[in-house]
Design a protein around this motif. Structure first.
Motif, short mmCIF file in Angstrom:
data_model
loop_
_atom_site.label_atom_id
_atom_site.label_comp_id
_atom_site.label_asym_id
_atom_site.label_seq_id
_atom_site.Cartn_x
_atom_site.Cartn_y
_atom_site.Cartn_z
N UNK A 104 -1.10 -11.83 -0.61
CA UNK A 104 -0.04 -10.72 -1.03
C UNK A 104 -0.49 -9.80 -2.17
N UNK A 105 -0.32 -8.60 -1.83
CA UNK A 105 -0.83 -7.64 -3.00
C UNK A 105 -0.54 -7.87 -4.26
N UNK A 106 -1.09 -7.79 -5.54
CA UNK A 106 -0.66 -7.97 -6.88
C UNK A 106 0.27 -6.65 -7.24
N UNK A 107 1.24 -7.10 -8.04
CA UNK A 107 1.99 -6.25 -8.43
C UNK A 107 1.32 -5.45 -10.04
N UNK A 108 1.56 -4.17 -10.19
CA UNK A 108 1.10 -3.61 -11.31
C UNK A 108 1.00 -2.27 -11.17
N UNK A 109 0.24 -1.38 -12.07
CA UNK A 109 0.31 0.04 -12.06
C UNK A 109 -0.38 0.45 -10.93
N UNK A 110 0.07 1.22 -10.13
CA UNK A 110 -0.67 1.52 -8.72
C UNK A 110 -2.16 1.85 -8.91
N UNK A 111 -2.36 2.65 -9.88
CA UNK A 111 -3.96 3.38 -10.15
C UNK A 111 -4.84 2.26 -10.50
N UNK A 112 -4.33 1.28 -10.91
CA UNK A 112 -5.11 -0.07 -11.57
C UNK A 112 -5.32 -1.18 -10.64
N UNK A 113 -4.74 -0.97 -9.34
CA UNK A 113 -5.05 -2.06 -8.26
C UNK A 113 -6.41 -1.81 -7.51
N UNK A 114 -7.33 -3.01 -7.03
CA UNK A 114 -8.35 -2.82 -6.50
C UNK A 114 -7.93 -2.98 -5.11
N UNK A 115 -7.33 -1.75 -4.40
CA UNK A 115 -6.77 -1.85 -3.04
C UNK A 115 -8.05 -1.93 -2.02
N UNK A 116 -9.33 -1.65 -2.46
CA UNK A 116 -10.27 -1.81 -1.36
C UNK A 116 -11.04 -3.42 -1.35
N UNK A 117 -10.61 -4.09 -2.37
CA UNK A 117 -11.00 -5.60 -2.24
C UNK A 117 -9.95 -6.41 -1.49
N UNK A 118 -10.49 -6.84 -0.48
CA UNK A 118 -9.71 -7.58 0.27
C UNK A 118 -9.53 -9.04 -0.16
N UNK A 119 -10.30 -9.38 -1.07
CA UNK A 119 -10.21 -10.79 -1.52
C UNK A 119 -9.05 -10.90 -2.71
N UNK A 120 -8.76 -9.48 -3.09
CA UNK A 120 -7.87 -9.38 -4.16
C UNK A 120 -6.58 -9.02 -3.60
N UNK A 121 -6.60 -8.16 -2.57
CA UNK A 121 -5.24 -7.46 -2.16
C UNK A 121 -5.00 -7.97 -0.80
N UNK A 122 -6.06 -8.28 -0.01
CA UNK A 122 -5.56 -8.48 1.57
C UNK A 122 -6.07 -7.21 2.17
N UNK A 123 -5.84 -7.21 3.54
CA UNK A 123 -6.27 -5.96 4.36
C UNK A 123 -5.19 -5.04 4.02
N UNK A 124 -5.72 -4.02 3.38
CA UNK A 124 -4.83 -2.93 2.69
C UNK A 124 -4.17 -2.13 4.05
N UNK A 125 -4.85 -1.93 5.05
CA UNK A 125 -4.10 -1.26 6.31
C UNK A 125 -3.10 -2.11 6.81
N UNK A 126 -3.21 -3.39 6.82
CA UNK A 126 -2.00 -4.23 7.45
C UNK A 126 -0.90 -3.80 6.44
N UNK A 127 -1.18 -3.87 5.26
CA UNK A 127 0.14 -3.84 4.30
C UNK A 127 0.62 -2.30 4.41
N UNK A 128 -0.43 -1.37 4.23
CA UNK A 128 0.11 0.11 4.27
C UNK A 128 1.06 0.31 5.62
#
Length: 647
Positions: A104-128
């Motif tokens: 589950x992607x973390x909460x926070x200021x959008x431009x501070x999130x490591x969206x390319x890091x699948x270990x931290x966020x998950x597969x961003x295309x699945x989420x988006x």
């Protein structure tokens, strides 16, 4: 896939000074925006007037409605599939959850999130993907065509849920402009399709939460456009969504400025992203479809709002439509070239609706068909809806009198033969702009089909983030039907969407006018100091496709790859492969005579390293046979391959 300092240095090296300056400004602005976002301006008396003309819905064919309703009912039951991952949680989705990794992607200021890091966020295309809200346009269309308020109520519940969970500038859904642009376009169509529902105004124009979201989306897009080396299909989605929203939701003090600025940008970037021949400059066919869908949707909003558009905008869309009609095979399948991520600009149809047939049907309704156009197959919902909004206008320039086969600026040539033989030859540039983000190292590759079946296949894309070895394979030289030297790629990769050196390709000769034999030849400099040159001939009477690969220069190790489609079985004996497949219940066959100077081996479904795979769509792969010949070229070497279709 996180990016280290080396990647950032390589990325910086591909930027012009103006782009660097713009990105510095963006960084300063993002830091300033970290504080509490401003409130949307007060709006009184907002009304939605961008409705469908009377009688439009009655023009939708019944079979298209049936498919749409079946899809809507599946969505209502909670079922959806994105990129090969089935979800059953759509009745009440978690907007930040990735079902592929379980993260589950973390909460926070959008431009501070490591969206390319699948270990931290998950597969961003699945989420988006879910939050593009294109499944909600399907539900809204089902309401419009049936009057069943269950669909409208579900749309309203999900929009209210999303707005509550995704405050402006908080979370991963506020990171990428293409996502905001496509989401805005979805909201425009949701409001339009829900117009007959009593709760529509309360959901949108009379709802301060909705107005705040729409305003902040447009504020974001005005502030952070894709720049310079990133101004590819993303900037088209950003400007198309911004323009559509500023036409349909013209409730804000900034609406007129946003509309004028986005239209000017859309026109400029449509021209920049498109060759004069009409093909998309990224040379990635799926993005040709995405850009054309976005452009047509923007044109529809302009005409509905009576906003004049530059003649160049209509002209680009006309040329793109004619080019698409020219390159598809007899089953309306376009080339499988470059990256593909299953991205759509506007979805209002059920599964089973052919994307390319739908685009050609819309092109016919908007621009008129030419005599050489292939016949569209099937029906769709989107065409009559878009056509009802677009004002018919006679083309201001001559259109091709005959079906084009060679697109010189794009380096793409289609050879056609009897028995529905279709062959794409690639002699074009290595992608678009300095990073060529969606290019593959596929210079001089061929793609061959018989009656729409992949025989010598382009294996596709499969993934973007999270699996670097698979990303590298599917866009490698080995991963295409071309020749490689010393195990290297023709162009040098600097990251998953970055090429630091581009092979230069030159088409030497093309002759598609001879009814007996169609010919093409080209060369590239990706293996300096050696030169790879390829000649292709398609003989009509013998139904033979001959490929001659020439290598000049010092001694080099050679690999020559031919990727078979997943429907094709191969029996390899020495340097001959017997190919068989089925089409419409009929067995068909061909013989592939390979250069006997090379040692041949069949590979299928190998993972270490990857080899022998076919990706029919993003996130999906299946084993397929790849034939690889290895050997050496010393000085002037020539390798001849002949594909003979039988019966």
């Amino acid at each position: 896939m996180s990016m280290g300092p080396g990647w950032y240095l390589r990325r910086l090296s591909r930027m012009a000074p103006r782009e660097i300056g713009g990105r510095i400004g963006d960084t300063v602005r993002r830091r300033r925006w970290r504080s509490t976002p401003p409130d949307c301006p007060d709006v009184t008396g907002a009304r939605f007037t961008a409705v469908l003309p009377e009688g439009t819905l009655a023009a939708v064919p019944p079979d298209a409605v049936k498919r749409l309703v079946a899809e809507a009912d599946r969505l209502m039951a909670g079922h959806i599939e994105y990129f090969g991952v089935v979800r059953d949680d759509l009745t009440d989705p978690d907007w930040w959850y990735d079902p592929k990794t379980g993260r589950r992607a973390p909460w926070g200021y959008a431009f501070g999130l490591p969206y390319r890091d699948e270990d931290a966020v998950g597969d961003i295309k699945q989420i988006w993907e879910l939050s593009r809200h294109q499944y909600l346009t399907v539900l809204a269309a089902a309401y419009a065509l049936t009057g069943d308020e269950r669909y409208a109520e579900r749309v309203a519940a999900h929009l209210r849920s999303w707005w509550a969970a995704n405050a402006p500038l908080r979370g991963v859904h506020w990171i990428s402009g293409i996502e905001l642009g496509i989401r805005l376009l979805s909201w425009v169509w949701i409001r339009r399709l829900l117009d007959g529902w009593p709760g529509a105004a309360g959901l949108f124009e009379d709802n301060p939460v909705a107005r705040n979201q729409i305003w902040h989306h447009q504020r974001w897009l005005a502030a952070f456009p894709s720049r310079g080396s990133s101004a590819n299909n993303h900037i088209i989605a950003e400007t198309a969504g911004q323009f559509a929203a500023s036409c349909a939701f013209d409730w804000f003090p900034e609406s007129a400025r946003w509309r004028a600025d986005s239209l000017r940008s859309l026109d400029r970037h449509l021209r920049a992203n498109t060759f004069l021949s009409g093909l998309n400059r990224e040379l990635a066919t799926e993005y040709h479809g995405l850009v054309l869908e976005l452009g047509l949707a923007a044109l529809a909003e302009a005409d509905r709002a009576r906003v004049p558009v530059p003649a160049t905008l209509r002209l680009v869309l006309l040329r793109m439509t004619d080019a698409l009609a020219a390159v598809v095979d007899n089953r309306l399948r376009p080339p499988r070239q470059g990256d593909a991520d299953d991205g759509h600009g506007l979805i209002v149809d059920g599964t089973g609706t052919d994307r390319w047939g739908s685009l050609l049907a819309t092109g016919e309704a908007v621009f008129g068909r030419l005599d050489w156009w292939p016949q569209s197959r099937g029906t769709d919902v989107r065409t009559p809806l878009l056509a009802a909004l677009v004002e018919p206008a006679a083309p201001s320039v001559p259109r091709p009198e005959d079906r084009p086969a060679h697109f010189a600026d794009a380096g793409l040539t289609i050879l056609r033969g009897p028995g529905e033989i279709w062959c794409r030859c690639d002699g074009g540039p290595h992608g678009f702009l300095s990073i060529a983000a969606h290019a593959h190292a596929d210079a001089l590759s061929v793609e061959v089909r018989h009656d729409g079946v992949d025989i010598l296949a382009d294996p596709g894309t499969y993934c973007y983030h999270g699996q670097p070895e698979w990303r590298a394979y599917f866009r490698s030289t080995l991963g295409h039907n071309t020749l490689g030297l010393d195990g290297a790629d023709q162009s040098v990769s600097g990251g998953p969407f970055l090429w630091t050196r581009h092979a230069t390709t030159r088409v030497l000769a093309v002759d598609t006018t001879d009814e007996g034999v169609a010919r093409w030849s080209a060369e590239h400099d990706g293996f300096q100091p050696s030169v790879h040159r390829r000649r292709v001939e398609l003989a009509a009477e013998s139904r033979e496709l001959t490929m001659v690969d020439e290598v000049s220069g010092s001694r080099r190790d050679v690999h020559l790859a031919f990727h078979l489609g997943p429907a094709v079985s191969a029996q390899l004996t020495g340097s001959r492969a017997e190919l068989t497949w089925s089409r419409d219940g009929e067995q068909r066959s061909a013989v592939l005579d390979l250069p006997d100077e090379l040692s041949w081996q069949a590979h299928r479904g190998e993972s270490n390293p990857p080899l022998g795979w076919y990706s029919a769509g993003f996130g999906r792969k299946e084993p397929a046979t790849t034939l690889v010949g290895t050997g050496a070229a010393d000085g002037e070497a020539e390798f001849v391959t002949v594909l003979r279709f039988q019966g």
